[in-house]
Design a protein around this motif. Structure first.
Motif, PDB file in Angstrom:
ATOM      1  N   SER A 173       0.827  -1.208   0.000  1.00 33.47           N
ATOM      2  CA  SER A 173       0.000   0.000   0.000  1.00 33.47           C
ATOM      3  C   SER A 173       0.861   1.257   0.000  1.00 33.47           C
ATOM      4  CB  SER A 173      -0.930   0.009   1.219  1.00 33.47           C
ATOM      5  OG  SER A 173      -0.181  -0.073   2.418  1.00 33.47           O
ATOM      6  N   GLY A 174       2.180   1.077  -0.104  1.00 35.55           N
ATOM      7  CA  GLY A 174       3.068   2.221  -0.246  1.00 35.55           C
ATOM      8  C   GLY A 174       3.965   2.494   0.944  1.00 35.55           C
ATOM      9  N   THR A 175       4.165   1.521   1.822  1.00 37.52           N
ATOM     10  CA  THR A 175       5.067   1.737   2.947  1.00 37.52           C
ATOM     11  C   THR A 175       6.504   1.561   2.472  1.00 37.52           C
ATOM     12  OG1 THR A 175       5.034  -0.580   3.641  1.00 37.52           O
ATOM     13  CG2 THR A 175       3.345   0.877   4.560  1.00 37.52           C
ATOM     14  N   PRO A 176       7.428   2.395   2.941  1.00 33.78           N
ATOM     15  CA  PRO A 176       8.832   2.267   2.513  1.00 33.78           C
ATOM     16  C   PRO A 176       9.412   0.886   2.803  1.00 33.78           C
ATOM     17  CG  PRO A 176       8.474   4.386   3.590  1.00 33.78           C
ATOM     18  CD  PRO A 176       7.214   3.590   3.786  1.00 33.78           C
ATOM     19  N   ALA A 177       9.022   0.275   3.932  1.00 28.67           N
ATOM     20  CA  ALA A 177       9.581  -1.031   4.295  1.00 28.67           C
ATOM     21  C   ALA A 177       9.178  -2.102   3.292  1.00 28.67           C
ATOM     22  CB  ALA A 177       9.121  -1.422   5.697  1.00 28.67           C
ATOM     23  N   SER A 178       7.924  -2.091   2.848  1.00 27.31           N
ATOM     24  CA  SER A 178       7.480  -3.116   1.901  1.00 27.31           C
ATOM     25  C   SER A 178       8.118  -2.919   0.532  1.00 27.31           C
ATOM     26  CB  SER A 178       5.954  -3.107   1.794  1.00 27.31           C
ATOM     27  OG  SER A 178       5.484  -1.862   1.314  1.00 27.31           O
ATOM     28  N   VAL A 179       8.301  -1.668   0.132  1.00 24.00           N
ATOM     29  CA  VAL A 179       8.955  -1.376  -1.139  1.00 24.00           C
ATOM     30  C   VAL A 179      10.411  -1.845  -1.111  1.00 24.00           C
ATOM     31  CG1 VAL A 179       9.794   0.524  -2.564  1.00 24.00           C
ATOM     32  CG2 VAL A 179       7.425   0.533  -1.753  1.00 24.00           C
ATOM     33  N   ALA A 180      11.095  -1.567   0.006  1.00 28.79           N
ATOM     34  CA  ALA A 180      12.487  -1.996   0.139  1.00 28.79           C
ATOM     35  C   ALA A 180      12.589  -3.519   0.152  1.00 28.79           C
ATOM     36  CB  ALA A 180      13.085  -1.410   1.413  1.00 28.79           C
ATOM     37  N   ARG A 181      11.638  -4.179   0.812  1.00 30.81           N
ATOM     38  CA  ARG A 181      11.650  -5.650   0.871  1.00 30.81           C
ATOM     39  C   ARG A 181      11.503  -6.242  -0.530  1.00 30.81           C
ATOM     40  NH1 ARG A 181       7.459  -7.101   4.699  1.00 30.81           N
ATOM     41  NH2 ARG A 181       9.045  -7.439   6.299  1.00 30.81           N
ATOM     42  N   ALA A 182      10.566  -5.713  -1.311  1.00 31.31           N
ATOM     43  CA  ALA A 182      10.378  -6.212  -2.668  1.00 31.31           C
ATOM     44  C   ALA A 182      11.655  -6.063  -3.487  1.00 31.31           C
ATOM     45  CB  ALA A 182       9.222  -5.477  -3.337  1.00 31.31           C
ATOM     46  N   GLY A 183      12.306  -4.917  -3.363  1.00 32.18           N
ATOM     47  CA  GLY A 183      13.539  -4.695  -4.108  1.00 32.18           C
ATOM     48  C   GLY A 183      14.654  -5.614  -3.660  1.00 32.18           C
ATOM     49  N   ALA A 184      14.807  -5.813  -2.357  1.00 33.50           N
ATOM     50  CA  ALA A 184      15.870  -6.666  -1.835  1.00 33.50           C
ATOM     51  C   ALA A 184      15.703  -8.110  -2.286  1.00 33.50           C
ATOM     52  CB  ALA A 184      15.896  -6.589  -0.313  1.00 33.50           C
ATOM     53  N   LEU A 185      14.452  -8.556  -2.422  1.00 35.24           N
ATOM     54  CA  LEU A 185      14.180  -9.929  -2.838  1.00 35.24           C
ATOM     55  C   LEU A 185      14.055 -10.090  -4.355  1.00 35.24           C
ATOM     56  CD1 LEU A 185      11.563 -10.882  -0.093  1.00 35.24           C
ATOM     57  CD2 LEU A 185      13.950 -11.639  -0.233  1.00 35.24           C
ATOM     58  N   GLY A 186      14.075  -8.976  -5.070  1.00 37.05           N
ATOM     59  CA  GLY A 186      13.944  -9.031  -6.517  1.00 37.05           C
ATOM     60  C   GLY A 186      12.561  -9.399  -6.999  1.00 37.05           C
ATOM     61  N   LEU A 187      11.536  -9.084  -6.198  1.00 42.77           N
ATOM     62  CA  LEU A 187      10.163  -9.427  -6.560  1.00 42.77           C
ATOM     63  C   LEU A 187       9.493  -8.260  -7.279  1.00 42.77           C
ATOM     64  CD1 LEU A 187       8.948 -11.168  -3.279  1.00 42.77           C
ATOM     65  CD2 LEU A 187       9.732 -12.248  -5.394  1.00 42.77           C
ATOM     66  N   PRO A 188       8.667  -8.527  -8.278  1.00 42.18           N
ATOM     67  CA  PRO A 188       7.856  -7.460  -8.867  1.00 42.18           C
ATOM     68  C   PRO A 188       6.991  -6.800  -7.794  1.00 42.18           C
ATOM     69  CG  PRO A 188       7.683  -9.474 -10.166  1.00 42.18           C
ATOM     70  CD  PRO A 188       8.401  -9.841  -8.910  1.00 42.18           C
ATOM     71  N   LEU A 189       6.765  -5.502  -7.934  1.00 44.58           N
ATOM     72  CA  LEU A 189       6.061  -4.709  -6.928  1.00 44.58           C
ATOM     73  C   LEU A 189       4.679  -4.327  -7.435  1.00 44.58           C
ATOM     74  CD1 LEU A 189       6.119  -3.052  -4.225  1.00 44.58           C
ATOM     75  CD2 LEU A 189       7.077  -1.162  -5.586  1.00 44.58           C
ATOM     76  N   ALA A 190       3.639  -4.649  -6.653  1.00 39.44           N
ATOM     77  CA  ALA A 190       2.258  -4.265  -6.984  1.00 39.44           C
ATOM     78  C   ALA A 190       1.809  -3.213  -5.981  1.00 39.44           C
ATOM     79  CB  ALA A 190       1.338  -5.473  -6.938  1.00 39.44           C
ATOM     80  N   LEU A 191       1.694  -1.985  -6.427  1.00 36.26           N
ATOM     81  CA  LEU A 191       1.328  -0.863  -5.571  1.00 36.26           C
ATOM     82  C   LEU A 191      -0.172  -0.617  -5.630  1.00 36.26           C
ATOM     83  CD1 LEU A 191       4.175   1.721  -6.306  1.00 36.26           C
ATOM     84  CD2 LEU A 191       3.649   0.727  -4.068  1.00 36.26           C
ATOM     85  N   LEU A 192      -0.831  -0.716  -4.478  1.00 33.50           N
ATOM     86  CA  LEU A 192      -2.253  -0.404  -4.391  1.00 33.50           C
ATOM     87  C   LEU A 192      -2.409   1.046  -3.982  1.00 33.50           C
ATOM     88  CD1 LEU A 192      -5.207  -1.243  -4.436  1.00 33.50           C
ATOM     89  CD2 LEU A 192      -4.959  -1.990  -2.069  1.00 33.50           C
ATOM     90  N   ARG A 193      -3.072   1.810  -4.834  1.00 33.71           N
ATOM     91  CA  ARG A 193      -3.249   3.243  -4.601  1.00 33.71           C
ATOM     92  C   ARG A 193      -4.735   3.563  -4.710  1.00 33.71           C
ATOM     93  NH1 ARG A 193      -0.410   7.378  -2.288  1.00 33.71           N
ATOM     94  NH2 ARG A 193      -0.928   9.367  -3.258  1.00 33.71           N
ATOM     95  N   THR A 194      -5.304   4.216  -3.712  1.00 31.15           N
ATOM     96  CA  THR A 194      -6.735   4.493  -3.727  1.00 31.15           C
ATOM     97  C   THR A 194      -7.077   5.978  -3.801  1.00 31.15           C
ATOM     98  OG1 THR A 194      -6.822   4.530  -1.311  1.00 31.15           O
ATOM     99  CG2 THR A 194      -7.228   2.408  -2.390  1.00 31.15           C
TER     100      THR A 194
END
Length: 345
Positions: free
Chosen positions: A182-203
């Motif tokens: 949902s846009g938290t810096p920690a989740s974005v960093a985790r996705a990048g560190a693991l090399g996973l595609p990122l799905a951002l939910l924006r409302t």
């Protein structure tokens, strides 16, 4: 560029805010399958179903619904959007997605997340302070299961035996696993560190607020030696109609309640005023709402600013009548998508 556009649903079963008519669960399930069929006919490329729990939703098991959709479609990518990994068993989830991949001929994906809807978390009795560590442990286990077979499971989670040989394996060599955020810096960093595609939910809010998050994600990919071109998806509410006024008038009663939440929209949720809603539909807002010309311009502006490779649009929120959602999907696929692709190249 290969810019994908699709739709997703959270499976709400709520009354039409104008007429008060409420579909039953069986009808709602049929409606969601029809939305997917309409999306494929219109040329869209992805269908997502989110996991939700409670009395006002029908998508407690997205994989079951996606399996039904797989039998009625031939080309759509089929993804959970999201699977609440915090509450689930990563091995069982992987087995289910692998089965869906075989059933669908190699079209399955999953988006996994902690579960950003407070209603879902309360229904599953998940304590707020327990989520992150549990989610990370389950995510790492899910990735181990994807990468190794037979797999040896270790760690504090319930074990399935020292070694487990999972069958069937997916048809795809590497089953896509996206990390939902949902846009938290920690989740974005985790996705990048693991090399996973990122799905951002924006409302809601200015869509430019996503730009630094995606930049941080790209930096995390590079710092971890991952592929800097790993894709990003933007998932937002949207509605397309023949005129700007019609788009706003038809969608506002449905979208304006609870749209600050990432879960199902409920009639009792705080509502946006007309001024607030118009601001969200304006060029700088997040909502992809308008006529064909407006929606094309919004999608192009978002993509050029954010640089994402996929857009998923939620069109059936808040009791939007089914026939309106079908009309919107048809316009999105047949008129918006060709123009967007012509502009983006």
């Amino acid at each position: 560029m290969n810019f994908e556009i699709g739709i997703f649903s959270l499976g709400e079963v709520v009354p039409d805010p104008v007429t008060g008519t409420r579909p039953d669960s069986r009808q709602r399930l049929r409606d969601i399958i029809e939305l997917a069929e309409a999306a494929e006919r219109a040329g869209l490329t992805v269908m997502g179903v989110g996991e939700n729990h409670g009395t006002d939703v029908v998508a407690a098991s997205p994989v079951v619904l996606l399996s039904a959709i797989a039998g009625r479609t031939h080309l759509l990518r089929l993804t959970t959007a999201v699977s609440v990994l915090t509450a689930g068993d990563p091995v069982r989830l992987y087995e289910q997605i692998a089965m869906l991949d075989n059933i669908s001929g190699g079209r399955a994906e999953m988006i996994v997340g902690r579960g950003s809807s407070q209603g879902v978390l309360r229904a599953l009795d998940l304590a707020q302070d327990d989520q992150d560590a549990l989610f990370e442990e389950k995510l790492l286990q899910l990735l181990r299961v994807r990468e190794t077979n037979p797999v040896t499971l270790t760690g504090p989670l319930p074990q399935h035996g020292m070694d487990i040989d999972l069958e069937p394996r997916p048809l795809q060599p590497c089953l896509p696993i996206w990390l939902g955020s949902s846009g938290t810096p920690a989740s974005v960093a985790r996705a990048g560190a693991l090399g996973l595609p990122l799905a951002l939910l924006r409302t809601h809010g200015p869509f430019t607020a996503v730009v630094p998050l995606v930049a941080a994600y790209r930096r995390a990919l590079e710092a971890s030696g991952r592929d800097a071109g790993t894709p990003v998806s933007l998932n937002v509410p949207g509605f397309v109609a023949r005129t700007p006024a019609q788009a706003r008038e038809l969608s506002r009663p449905c979208f304006a309640a609870g749209a600050r939440s990432h879960g199902p929209v409920h009639p009792e949720d705080p509502r946006w005023s007309r001024k607030e809603y118009d601001r969200e539909c304006a060029p700088g807002g997040t909502l992809v709402v308008g006529d064909v010309e407006e929606v094309v311009a919004k999608i192009v502006a978002q993509q050029r600013a954010i640089g994402h490779e996929r857009l998923l649009v939620r069109m059936d929120a808040g009791g939007l009548p089914h026939h309106r959602a079908l009309e919107s999907i048809t316009l999105l696929g047949t008129e918006v998508v060709p123009r967007v692709r012509a502009v983006l190249g």
